[in-house]
Design a protein around this motif. Structure first.
Motif, PDB file in Angstrom:
ATOM      1  N   ARG A   1      26.513   0.743  45.213  1.00 44.31           N
ATOM      2  CA  ARG A   1      26.178   0.245  43.823  1.00 44.31           C
ATOM      3  C   ARG A   1      24.713   0.827  43.258  1.00 44.31           C
ATOM      4  O   ARG A   1      24.087   1.895  43.929  1.00 44.31           O
ATOM      5  N   GLY A   2      24.397   0.522  42.125  1.00 45.89           N
ATOM      6  CA  GLY A   2      23.341   0.972  41.352  1.00 45.89           C
ATOM      7  C   GLY A   2      23.459   2.445  41.188  1.00 45.89           C
ATOM      8  O   GLY A   2      24.329   2.946  40.701  1.00 45.89           O
ATOM      9  N   ILE A   3      22.111   2.886  41.340  1.00 47.70           N
ATOM     10  CA  ILE A   3      21.877   4.422  41.122  1.00 47.70           C
ATOM     11  C   ILE A   3      22.894   5.194  42.093  1.00 47.70           C
ATOM     12  O   ILE A   3      23.178   6.211  41.410  1.00 47.70           O
ATOM     13  N   GLY A   4      22.777   4.725  43.375  1.00 45.89           N
ATOM     14  CA  GLY A   4      23.745   5.469  44.159  1.00 45.89           C
ATOM     15  C   GLY A   4      25.149   5.498  43.864  1.00 45.89           C
ATOM     16  O   GLY A   4      25.673   6.848  43.917  1.00 45.89           O
ATOM     17  N   ALA A   5      25.839   4.648  43.215  1.00 45.83           N
ATOM     18  CA  ALA A   5      27.282   4.802  43.015  1.00 45.83           C
ATOM     19  C   ALA A   5      27.323   5.468  41.527  1.00 45.83           C
ATOM     20  O   ALA A   5      28.079   6.359  41.444  1.00 45.83           O
ATOM     21  N   HIS A   6      26.208   5.379  41.030  1.00 47.48           N
ATOM     22  CA  HIS A   6      26.158   6.217  39.488  1.00 47.48           C
ATOM     23  C   HIS A   6      26.208   7.708  40.195  1.00 47.48           C
ATOM     24  O   HIS A   6      26.788   8.503  39.352  1.00 47.48           O
TER      25      HIS A   6
ATOM     26  N   VAL B   1      27.172   8.992  42.827  1.00 40.24           N
ATOM     27  CA  VAL B   1      28.473   9.315  43.328  1.00 40.24           C
ATOM     28  C   VAL B   1      29.295   9.824  42.257  1.00 40.24           C
ATOM     29  O   VAL B   1      30.056  10.986  42.120  1.00 40.24           O
ATOM     30  N   ARG B   2      29.477   9.284  41.182  1.00 40.48           N
ATOM     31  CA  ARG B   2      30.476   9.455  39.949  1.00 40.48           C
ATOM     32  C   ARG B   2      30.005  10.599  39.374  1.00 40.48           C
ATOM     33  O   ARG B   2      30.804  11.418  38.973  1.00 40.48           O
ATOM     34  N   HIS B   3      28.866  10.921  39.095  1.00 41.62           N
ATOM     35  CA  HIS B   3      28.261  11.980  38.374  1.00 41.62           C
ATOM     36  C   HIS B   3      28.516  13.257  38.963  1.00 41.62           C
ATOM     37  O   HIS B   3      29.132  14.158  38.360  1.00 41.62           O
ATOM     38  N   TYR B   4      28.337  13.326  40.398  1.00 47.26           N
ATOM     39  CA  TYR B   4      28.587  14.509  40.984  1.00 47.26           C
ATOM     40  C   TYR B   4      29.898  14.731  41.442  1.00 47.26           C
ATOM     41  O   TYR B   4      30.577  16.041  41.559  1.00 47.26           O
ATOM     42  N   LEU B   5      30.736  13.928  41.461  1.00 52.01           N
ATOM     43  CA  LEU B   5      32.518  13.953  41.487  1.00 52.01           C
ATOM     44  C   LEU B   5      32.895  14.485  40.202  1.00 52.01           C
ATOM     45  O   LEU B   5      33.664  15.265  40.288  1.00 52.01           O
ATOM     46  N   ALA B   6      32.389  14.077  39.311  1.00 48.29           N
ATOM     47  CA  ALA B   6      32.813  14.623  37.707  1.00 48.29           C
ATOM     48  C   ALA B   6      32.398  16.140  37.601  1.00 48.29           C
ATOM     49  O   ALA B   6      32.999  16.893  36.928  1.00 48.29           O
ATOM     50  N   GLN B   7      31.357  16.634  38.333  1.00 46.82           N
ATOM     51  CA  GLN B   7      30.843  18.026  38.462  1.00 46.82           C
ATOM     52  C   GLN B   7      31.717  18.856  39.318  1.00 46.82           C
ATOM     53  O   GLN B   7      31.185  19.776  39.921  1.00 46.82           O
ATOM     54  N   ASP B   8      32.667  18.232  40.095  1.00 46.20           N
ATOM     55  CA  ASP B   8      33.427  18.894  41.314  1.00 46.20           C
ATOM     56  C   ASP B   8      32.771  19.120  42.327  1.00 46.20           C
ATOM     57  O   ASP B   8      33.327  19.789  43.428  1.00 46.20           O
ATOM     58  N   ALA B   9      31.864  18.249  42.924  1.00 49.96           N
ATOM     59  CA  ALA B   9      31.419  18.393  43.964  1.00 49.96           C
ATOM     60  C   ALA B   9      31.934  17.635  45.019  1.00 49.96           C
ATOM     61  O   ALA B   9      32.889  16.796  44.701  1.00 49.96           O
ATOM     62  N   ALA B  10      31.969  17.813  46.416  1.00 52.87           N
ATOM     63  CA  ALA B  10      32.610  16.991  47.345  1.00 52.87           C
ATOM     64  C   ALA B  10      31.438  15.990  47.913  1.00 52.87           C
ATOM     65  O   ALA B  10      30.383  16.502  48.122  1.00 52.87           O
ATOM     66  N   VAL B  11      31.616  14.760  47.588  1.00 51.95           N
ATOM     67  CA  VAL B  11      30.644  13.852  47.941  1.00 51.95           C
ATOM     68  C   VAL B  11      30.797  12.736  49.118  1.00 51.95           C
ATOM     69  O   VAL B  11      31.958  12.359  49.393  1.00 51.95           O
ATOM     70  N   ILE B  12      29.982  12.577  49.879  1.00 50.14           N
ATOM     71  CA  ILE B  12      30.046  11.788  51.043  1.00 50.14           C
ATOM     72  C   ILE B  12      28.992  10.738  50.752  1.00 50.14           C
ATOM     73  O   ILE B  12      27.812  11.070  50.270  1.00 50.14           O
ATOM     74  N   GLY B  13      29.387   9.264  50.581  1.00 53.90           N
ATOM     75  CA  GLY B  13      28.309   8.376  50.472  1.00 53.90           C
ATOM     76  C   GLY B  13      28.224   7.411  51.519  1.00 53.90           C
ATOM     77  O   GLY B  13      29.186   7.383  52.358  1.00 53.90           O
ATOM     78  N   CYS B  14      27.125   7.116  51.959  1.00 59.22           N
ATOM     79  CA  CYS B  14      26.977   6.183  52.901  1.00 59.22           C
ATOM     80  C   CYS B  14      26.266   4.770  52.369  1.00 59.22           C
ATOM     81  O   CYS B  14      25.294   4.864  51.448  1.00 59.22           O
ATOM     82  N   ALA B  15      26.537   3.863  53.083  1.00 66.40           N
ATOM     83  CA  ALA B  15      25.804   2.524  52.569  1.00 66.40           C
ATOM     84  C   ALA B  15      26.336   1.532  53.599  1.00 66.40           C
ATOM     85  O   ALA B  15      27.257   1.457  54.335  1.00 66.40           O
ATOM     86  N   ARG B  16      25.650   0.495  53.658  1.00 62.14           N
ATOM     87  CA  ARG B  16      26.152  -0.963  54.721  1.00 62.14           C
ATOM     88  C   ARG B  16      27.459  -1.677  53.841  1.00 62.14           C
ATOM     89  O   ARG B  16      28.186  -2.202  54.545  1.00 62.14           O
TER      90      ARG B  16
ATOM     91  N   THR C   1      19.635  10.418  36.780  1.00 65.25           N
ATOM     92  CA  THR C   1      20.634  11.581  37.116  1.00 65.25           C
ATOM     93  C   THR C   1      19.969  12.917  36.493  1.00 65.25           C
ATOM     94  O   THR C   1      20.079  13.999  37.033  1.00 65.25           O
ATOM     95  N   ASN C   2      19.418  13.035  35.491  1.00 62.38           N
ATOM     96  CA  ASN C   2      18.928  14.000  34.631  1.00 62.38           C
ATOM     97  C   ASN C   2      17.692  14.673  35.567  1.00 62.38           C
ATOM     98  O   ASN C   2      17.648  16.078  35.726  1.00 62.38           O
ATOM     99  N   VAL C   3      16.781  13.796  36.337  1.00 64.35           N
ATOM    100  CA  VAL C   3      15.658  14.592  37.195  1.00 64.35           C
ATOM    101  C   VAL C   3      16.418  15.084  38.325  1.00 64.35           C
ATOM    102  O   VAL C   3      16.343  16.214  38.948  1.00 64.35           O
ATOM    103  N   VAL C   4      17.306  14.204  38.981  1.00 64.39           N
ATOM    104  CA  VAL C   4      18.062  15.079  40.021  1.00 64.39           C
ATOM    105  C   VAL C   4      19.008  16.228  39.754  1.00 64.39           C
ATOM    106  O   VAL C   4      18.690  17.050  40.761  1.00 64.39           O
ATOM    107  N   ASP C   5      19.390  16.111  38.604  1.00 62.66           N
ATOM    108  CA  ASP C   5      20.251  17.446  38.258  1.00 62.66           C
ATOM    109  C   ASP C   5      19.038  18.577  38.103  1.00 62.66           C
ATOM    110  O   ASP C   5      19.671  19.708  38.777  1.00 62.66           O
ATOM    111  N   PHE C   6      17.790  18.225  37.568  1.00 59.94           N
ATOM    112  CA  PHE C   6      16.772  19.455  37.547  1.00 59.94           C
ATOM    113  C   PHE C   6      16.546  19.807  39.155  1.00 59.94           C
ATOM    114  O   PHE C   6      16.599  21.267  39.439  1.00 59.94           O
ATOM    115  N   PHE C   7      16.350  18.916  39.973  1.00 62.82           N
ATOM    116  CA  PHE C   7      16.151  19.542  41.592  1.00 62.82           C
ATOM    117  C   PHE C   7      17.245  20.295  42.028  1.00 62.82           C
ATOM    118  O   PHE C   7      17.023  21.176  42.932  1.00 62.82           O
ATOM    119  N   LEU C   8      18.529  19.786  41.647  1.00 61.20           N
ATOM    120  CA  LEU C   8      19.458  20.434  42.409  1.00 61.20           C
ATOM    121  C   LEU C   8      20.035  21.796  41.729  1.00 61.20           C
ATOM    122  O   LEU C   8      20.750  22.558  42.205  1.00 61.20           O
TER     123      LEU C   8
END
Lengths: 234, 99
Positions: free
Chosen positions: A14-19, A21-36, A209-216
């Motif tokens: 949920r929250g930032i993590g779920a956002h 996930v959606r953001h990087y799937l939309a950029q054609d990445a393969a995403v592994i999510g983990c959470a309780r 997301t913008n800051v994470v994109d910059f780092f990536l």
């Protein structure tokens, strides 16, 4: 498939993590999510692992499985975190342990295991999550802010240790965002915090997301050991 | 399930050979059973040692043996358990025997 970026995101339910996930799937990445908790979505390029990041053995087992099944990782985003608002004099020990375990030890367990795969990536990236609670030294958030200060120091030192592997390690410090983490904080407390920012407004998920994109970005290969706060905190 | 010193030696030497693939021709490691690993007689730097230990841990894990080679005791010992192939093999064998 070798050009597909493989991204692992903690706190993905949920929250930032779920956002993210959606953001990087939309950029054609393969995403592994983990959470309780449960997966945020179903997608052909999304795999979800239900795991507690404070469980060292479970994290090691998860990475062993990723190594056998996927064999690579390009990005680790240590988003998972919990908060506890309490004056120090009233904070139960169990609460402090939970906050430190999830926010710091969880980040450590994930990073230690991920470096083993990230070192084989052409552009390995680690993104940690801190908070404006650390530089603002917020009353009532001593343990939470201390856990994020630990993440910041960890980020700066990991950046030095992993740079020979071509991996960068940075942290983003969101200012208040309307997520479950801030839902339990009294509105007046949040408003006082926001008023201290250079940009005194709520942030939204895309600001993070913008800051994470910059780092990536591949072009950010020289950016490491940096802490970027939203809203001009720090 | 027990692991023999011969199996451990095979894992260690495979890891050294694997490391050599990424090393320049003039910095190749000796991949023999008596070879030095980390110290004045070896070209391996601390980063190379980290990579080597990770590769060995993962290879052992794939065989069902979980061991942590870089624990605080190992890192602080005056006589490094990483100084040569036979010393490392004995160290791993001892670690696996006592866990």
């Amino acid at each position: 498939m070798t050009d597909v970026r493989h991204i692992l995101i903690t706190g993905a339910s949920r929250g930032i993590g779920a956002h993210l996930v959606r953001h990087y799937l939309a950029q054609d990445a393969a995403v592994i999510g983990c959470a309780r908790g449960a997966p945020p979505l179903e997608h052909e390029r999304y795999a979800h692992v239900q795991v507690d990041i404070t469980d060292e053995a479970a994290i090691q087992a998860m990475f062993a499985d990723i190594r056998r099944r996927v064999g690579r990782l390009d990005v680790l985003i240590n988003n998972a975190g919990i908060a506890a608002m309490n004056p120090v004099a009233l904070t139960p020990g169990a609460s402090a342990r939970d906050v430190m375990s999830t926010n710091f030890l969880g980040t450590f367990f994930m990073t230690r295991a991920a470096v083993r795969l990230l070192r084989h990536s052409k552009a390995g990236r680690i993104v940690n999550f801190t908070s404006v609670a650390a530089p603002f030294r917020l009353e009532g958030e001593a343990v939470y802010a201390a856990s994020k200060s630990a993440v910041e120091t960890f980020t700066r030192i990991v950046a030095r240790e992993v740079s020979p592997f071509g991996i960068t390690c940075n942290a983003v410090g969101p200012s208040p965002i309307k997520t479950r983490l801030t839902a339990g904080v009294p509105p007046a407390t949040i408003e006082r915090l926001i008023a201290r920012q250079a940009i005194p407004r709520w942030a939204d998920l895309d600001d993070v997301t913008n800051v994470v994109d910059f780092f990536l970005q591949p072009a950010s290969a020289m950016i490491t050991g940096q802490i970027v706060y939203l809203g001009g905190a720090g | 399930m027990l692991v023999t010193t011969a199996e451990i030696e095979s894992v260690v030497l495979d890891a050294v050979r694997n490391l050599n693939l990424a090393r320049p021709a003039d910095a190749q490691m000796d991949a023999s059973p008596e070879a030095p690993l980390f110290g004045p007689d070896s070209p391996l730097d601390s980063l190379g040692l980290v990579s080597l230990l990770i590769d060995i841990e993962e290879a052992l894990s794939d065989r069902g043996f979980d061991v942590t080679l870089g624990d605080a005791k190992a890192m602080s010992r005056s006589a490094s358990p990483f100084r040569s192939v036979p010393v490392l093999v004995a160290y791993i064998h001892n670690s696996l025997s006592t866990t």
